[in-house]
Scaffold this motif. Structure first.
Motif, PDB file in Angstrom:
ATOM      1  N   ALA A   1     -12.718  47.938 -82.619  1.00  0.00           N
ATOM      2  CA  ALA A   1     -12.413  48.655 -83.762  1.00  0.00           C
ATOM      3  C   ALA A   1     -12.869  48.639 -84.857  1.00  0.00           C
ATOM      4  CB  ALA A   1     -10.860  47.972 -82.941  1.00  0.00           C
ATOM      5  N   GLU A   2     -12.893  46.935 -85.419  1.00  0.00           N
ATOM      6  CA  GLU A   2     -13.203  47.506 -86.707  1.00  0.00           C
ATOM      7  C   GLU A   2     -14.896  47.360 -86.943  1.00  0.00           C
ATOM      8  OE1 GLU A   2     -13.553  46.077 -90.583  1.00  0.00           O
ATOM      9  OE2 GLU A   2     -12.238  45.350 -89.326  1.00  0.00           O
ATOM     10  N   MET A   3     -15.306  47.729 -85.995  1.00  0.00           N
ATOM     11  CA  MET A   3     -16.665  48.282 -86.309  1.00  0.00           C
ATOM     12  C   MET A   3     -16.776  49.984 -86.226  1.00  0.00           C
ATOM     13  SD  MET A   3     -19.672  46.458 -83.439  1.00  0.00           S
ATOM     14  CE  MET A   3     -21.006  48.166 -83.647  1.00  0.00           C
ATOM     15  N   MET A   4     -16.199  50.482 -85.516  1.00  0.00           N
ATOM     16  CA  MET A   4     -15.349  51.551 -86.001  1.00  0.00           C
ATOM     17  C   MET A   4     -14.544  51.921 -87.373  1.00  0.00           C
ATOM     18  SD  MET A   4     -13.105  52.081 -82.437  1.00  0.00           S
ATOM     19  CE  MET A   4     -12.670  54.189 -82.397  1.00  0.00           C
ATOM     20  N   ASN A   5     -13.719  51.417 -87.484  1.00  0.00           N
ATOM     21  CA  ASN A   5     -12.748  51.102 -88.623  1.00  0.00           C
ATOM     22  C   ASN A   5     -14.336  50.781 -90.537  1.00  0.00           C
ATOM     23  OD1 ASN A   5     -10.294  51.896 -88.147  1.00  0.00           O
ATOM     24  ND2 ASN A   5     -10.050  49.379 -87.956  1.00  0.00           N
ATOM     25  N   GLN A   6     -14.744  50.268 -90.161  1.00  0.00           N
ATOM     26  CA  GLN A   6     -16.197  50.270 -90.355  1.00  0.00           C
ATOM     27  C   GLN A   6     -17.126  51.321 -91.078  1.00  0.00           C
ATOM     28  OE1 GLN A   6     -16.978  47.466 -93.071  1.00  0.00           O
ATOM     29  NE2 GLN A   6     -19.163  48.578 -93.621  1.00  0.00           N
ATOM     30  N   ARG A   7     -17.596  51.266 -89.404  1.00  0.00           N
ATOM     31  CA  ARG A   7     -18.821  53.252 -89.984  1.00  0.00           C
ATOM     32  C   ARG A   7     -17.663  54.676 -90.382  1.00  0.00           C
ATOM     33  NH1 ARG A   7     -21.978  55.668 -90.041  1.00  0.00           N
ATOM     34  NH2 ARG A   7     -23.587  56.236 -88.828  1.00  0.00           N
ATOM     35  N   ALA A   8     -16.373  53.946 -89.776  1.00  0.00           N
ATOM     36  CA  ALA A   8     -15.363  55.500 -91.260  1.00  0.00           C
ATOM     37  C   ALA A   8     -15.437  55.317 -91.945  1.00  0.00           C
ATOM     38  CB  ALA A   8     -14.416  55.496 -90.534  1.00  0.00           C
ATOM     39  N   ARG A   9     -15.790  54.254 -92.927  1.00  0.00           N
ATOM     40  CA  ARG A   9     -15.534  53.627 -94.142  1.00  0.00           C
ATOM     41  C   ARG A   9     -16.904  54.022 -93.890  1.00  0.00           C
ATOM     42  NH1 ARG A   9     -12.379  49.656 -92.748  1.00  0.00           N
ATOM     43  NH2 ARG A   9     -14.128  48.074 -92.744  1.00  0.00           N
ATOM     44  N   GLU A  10     -18.189  54.321 -94.055  1.00  0.00           N
ATOM     45  CA  GLU A  10     -19.177  54.400 -94.682  1.00  0.00           C
ATOM     46  C   GLU A  10     -19.035  55.884 -94.326  1.00  0.00           C
ATOM     47  OE1 GLU A  10     -21.419  52.303 -91.539  1.00  0.00           O
ATOM     48  OE2 GLU A  10     -21.550  50.982 -92.294  1.00  0.00           O
ATOM     49  N   LEU A  11     -18.557  56.194 -93.591  1.00  0.00           N
ATOM     50  CA  LEU A  11     -18.504  58.161 -93.656  1.00  0.00           C
ATOM     51  C   LEU A  11     -17.731  58.968 -94.279  1.00  0.00           C
ATOM     52  CD1 LEU A  11     -19.021  58.842 -89.524  1.00  0.00           C
ATOM     53  CD2 LEU A  11     -21.120  58.500 -91.714  1.00  0.00           C
ATOM     54  N   GLY A  12     -16.980  57.987 -95.026  1.00  0.00           N
ATOM     55  CA  GLY A  12     -16.194  58.339 -96.164  1.00  0.00           C
ATOM     56  C   GLY A  12     -14.608  58.662 -95.181  1.00  0.00           C
ATOM     57  N   CYS A  13     -14.235  58.079 -94.646  1.00  0.00           N
ATOM     58  CA  CYS A  13     -13.173  57.969 -93.609  1.00  0.00           C
ATOM     59  C   CYS A  13     -12.399  57.853 -95.255  1.00  0.00           C
ATOM     60  CB  CYS A  13     -12.953  58.233 -92.156  1.00  0.00           C
ATOM     61  SG  CYS A  13     -14.284  58.917 -91.692  1.00  0.00           S
ATOM     62  N   LEU A  14     -11.219  58.250 -95.684  1.00  0.00           N
ATOM     63  CA  LEU A  14     -10.207  56.934 -96.452  1.00  0.00           C
ATOM     64  C   LEU A  14      -8.647  56.695 -95.712  1.00  0.00           C
ATOM     65  CD1 LEU A  14     -11.166  58.743 -99.902  1.00  0.00           C
ATOM     66  CD2 LEU A  14     -11.941  56.924 -98.881  1.00  0.00           C
ATOM     67  N   ASP A  15      -8.703  57.596 -94.955  1.00  0.00           N
ATOM     68  CA  ASP A  15      -7.767  57.619 -94.172  1.00  0.00           C
ATOM     69  C   ASP A  15      -7.109  57.390 -92.629  1.00  0.00           C
ATOM     70  OD1 ASP A  15      -5.355  58.576 -96.524  1.00  0.00           O
ATOM     71  OD2 ASP A  15      -6.808  59.914 -96.538  1.00  0.00           O
ATOM     72  N   THR A  16      -8.389  55.925 -92.130  1.00  0.00           N
ATOM     73  CA  THR A  16      -8.587  56.669 -91.070  1.00  0.00           C
ATOM     74  C   THR A  16      -8.344  55.044 -90.172  1.00  0.00           C
ATOM     75  OG1 THR A  16     -10.007  58.736 -90.163  1.00  0.00           O
ATOM     76  CG2 THR A  16     -10.205  56.535 -89.139  1.00  0.00           C
ATOM     77  N   HIS A  17      -7.910  54.924 -89.320  1.00  0.00           N
ATOM     78  CA  HIS A  17      -7.571  53.443 -88.372  1.00  0.00           C
ATOM     79  C   HIS A  17      -7.624  53.360 -87.610  1.00  0.00           C
ATOM     80  CE1 HIS A  17      -5.518  49.074 -87.884  1.00  0.00           C
ATOM     81  NE2 HIS A  17      -7.087  48.950 -88.973  1.00  0.00           N
ATOM     82  N   PHE A  18      -9.000  52.797 -86.332  1.00  0.00           N
ATOM     83  CA  PHE A  18      -8.149  52.176 -85.222  1.00  0.00           C
ATOM     84  C   PHE A  18      -8.272  51.282 -84.727  1.00  0.00           C
ATOM     85  CE2 PHE A  18     -12.270  55.694 -86.195  1.00  0.00           C
ATOM     86  CZ  PHE A  18     -11.147  56.888 -85.366  1.00  0.00           C
ATOM     87  N   VAL A  19      -7.334  51.341 -83.970  1.00  0.00           N
ATOM     88  CA  VAL A  19      -7.175  49.853 -83.329  1.00  0.00           C
ATOM     89  C   VAL A  19      -7.797  49.913 -81.347  1.00  0.00           C
ATOM     90  CG1 VAL A  19      -4.959  49.454 -84.675  1.00  0.00           C
ATOM     91  CG2 VAL A  19      -5.053  50.726 -82.296  1.00  0.00           C
ATOM     92  N   ASN A  20      -7.873  50.927 -80.794  1.00  0.00           N
ATOM     93  CA  ASN A  20      -8.737  50.845 -79.381  1.00  0.00           C
ATOM     94  C   ASN A  20      -9.800  51.098 -79.968  1.00  0.00           C
ATOM     95  OD1 ASN A  20      -7.534  53.435 -78.836  1.00  0.00           O
ATOM     96  ND2 ASN A  20      -5.641  52.646 -78.783  1.00  0.00           N
ATOM     97  N   ALA A  21     -10.655  52.034 -78.378  1.00  0.00           N
ATOM     98  CA  ALA A  21     -11.807  52.702 -77.934  1.00  0.00           C
ATOM     99  C   ALA A  21     -11.398  54.324 -77.557  1.00  0.00           C
ATOM    100  CB  ALA A  21     -12.861  51.546 -77.469  1.00  0.00           C
TER     101      ALA A  21
END
Length: 477
Positions: free
Chosen positions: A152-172
């Motif tokens: 989930a942290e990998m997902m959130n880190q990748r989302a930030r890299e892509l410019g996602c400012l309003d996304t938060h994942f806790v599961n896959a």
């Protein structure tokens, strides 16, 4: 040799490019409002939606696209992206107890998987994306990062890299959690990145897939894509090349759809819909995109940046390099069909990414509609023509005047003239060849860049040492 020299020279330009951005013309405001003459969009029934052109990232339509919503199973697009970026398709996944049993009863699964069973990444990916298998997504997450929280942290880190400012994942897998949310805009960014992967494109456009019998299951497992706009679906749409469905009680229907026609590739995201409105709204948006917009190849239309044109469009620091620059012929903009390319404005930005000489960004009514990279034109003839043409002309005149005559030292006058002109041509080449000035400019640029880089490194070290001292004083207290 010329090609290698150009690459070295461009590396110098790019190393300094980021420092020149402030010297360039002011950019039109990113995210400016849609122009008044933008095509009229359809009315939608869902709470949030977006229509983005994949190649340029141009937003053609948005409705509440920055509002947070629960994504449900379209979450699996991010899971698939991380799996493809970090694993090979032949790796074997061993399913843990949690991956099989720590999911909601009655949710979508591949089926006939128990603790300790194994499947290849390829089979698991098809099971996750077509059948929306939640145990498949869980198993992929554990395989990639060891456990679900780490993934989930990998997902959130990748989302930030892509410019996602309003996304938060806790599961896959997208099963409901109050802290698991995204926006239509962010999902479009994630989907756009996933579409760059050919394996992802292959999976999401597959309508049916069979997991053949293996050591853990003696029966074939049949997968069918839940997306009903693919060929044979209830809402089949010409040009649909895949997507992902989602549903939970709290999220309602969510849908991501990809479609391609006439060189334009669209990403449509709808959130918080009631069935079957997710398909009806998507169809309306895709029709709008294909009917009202056109692709315009900028290298053909924007002659201002053609090789040999007025270098005034480039910063002063690149005027000598301008004859060697051109627009990438594969880049384009997306405009309303009622608009003409002459209606656009543009700004040139230097780049520091090491891959190009900058970017020309295009705007229609102040609204961003695409960009084109400025690349080095390494056509060999360009570098040798100006010098050889001049020398050849002089050689021809000298040869005509000295035909069949002999000099005092035994050389024909034509030979002597040729030697003199070769010497003269060599001197002129050093003085007048554009690359001569180019070398000087790059040398200055590299020197300044090196000095600034060294200053930046020293400053960082000073700040780090200052923080260390502050921490030591804090601990002593």
């Amino acid at each position: 040799m010329i090609h290698k020299t150009c690459k070295v020279l461009m590396s110098g330009i790019l190393a300094f490019g980021i420092l020149l951005n402030s010297a360039g013309p002011a950019l039109a405001e990113e995210g400016a409002g849609i122009p008044d003459d933008w095509p009229q969009a359809p009315q939608l029934m869902g709470d949030a939606a977006i229509l983005m052109e994949a190649g340029t990232g141009t937003v053609l339509y948005e409705k509440n696209s920055y509002e947070r919503h629960y994504p449900a199973s379209i979450t699996k697009i991010m899971t698939a992206l991380l799996a493809l970026e970090n694993c090979s398709m032949d790796e074997m996944i061993t399913f843990s107890h949690n991956s099989v049993y720590d999911i909601d009863p009655g949710c979508s699964i591949i089926g006939d998987i128990d603790e300790g069973d194994q499947l290849s990444m390829e089979k698991t990916m098809y099971g996750m994306m077509l059948n929306s298998g939640n145990e498949a997504a869980y198993g992929i997450a554990e395989h990639v990062s060891g456990d679900l929280p780490s993934f989930a942290e990998m997902m959130n880190q990748r989302a930030r890299e892509l410019g996602c400012l309003d996304t938060h994942f806790v599961n896959a897998n997208g099963l409901h959690n109050d802290d698991h949310y995204t926006t239509a805009y962010d999902m479009a960014l994630i989907s756009r990145e996933a579409l760059k992967n050919e394996e992802f494109r292959k999976i999401v456009r597959t309508v049916r897939y069979t997991i053949e019998p293996d050591a853990y299951c003696g029966e074939p497992r049949y997968m069918k894509n839940h997306h009903k706009m693919l060929p044979g679906g209830d809402y089949e749409y010409p040009g649909c090349i895949g997507g992902k469905t989602g549903y939970t009680l709290r999220a309602n229907q969510t849908l991501v759809t990809f479609a391609r026609r006439n060189g334009i590739e669209l990403i449509c995201v709808t959130l918080n819909e009631t069935s079957p409105n997710q398909f009806l709204d998507t169809k309306a948006l895709l029709d709008y995109g294909f009917d009202q917009f056109q692709r315009v190849d900028v290298a053909e239309k924007d002659t201002r940046y053609l090789t040999g044109q007025d270098p005034g469009l480039f910063p002063d620091q690149l005027k000598d390099a301008a004859p060697f620059l051109k627009l990438d012929p594969s880049d384009y903009v997306v405009l309303p069909k009622s608009a003409d390319f002459a209606d656009t404005t543009s700004d040139y930005q230097m780049s520091g990414n090491g891959e190009d000489a900058g970017t020309v960004k295009y705007y229609y009514g102040g609204y961003p509609v695409g960009s084109a990279k400025v690349v080095v034109d390494v056509t060999e003839e360009k570098y040798i023509f100006p010098v050889h043409a001049a020398v050849s002309g002089e050689n021809q005149a000298a040869g005509e005047n000295a035909a069949d005559e002999t000099s005092k030292n035994g050389e024909s006058k034509s030979e002597a003239a040729e030697k003199n002109l070769d010497k003269k041509g060599s001197q002129e080449e050093k003085k007048s060849h554009p690359l001569h000035t180019f070398f000087i400019v790059i040398g200055v640029i590299l020197g300044i860049a090196a000095a600034l880089f060294a200053a930046a490194v020293i400053r960082v070290r000073i700040l780090r040492e200052k923080r260390r001292r502050q921490k030591r004083r804090k601990y002593k207290r």
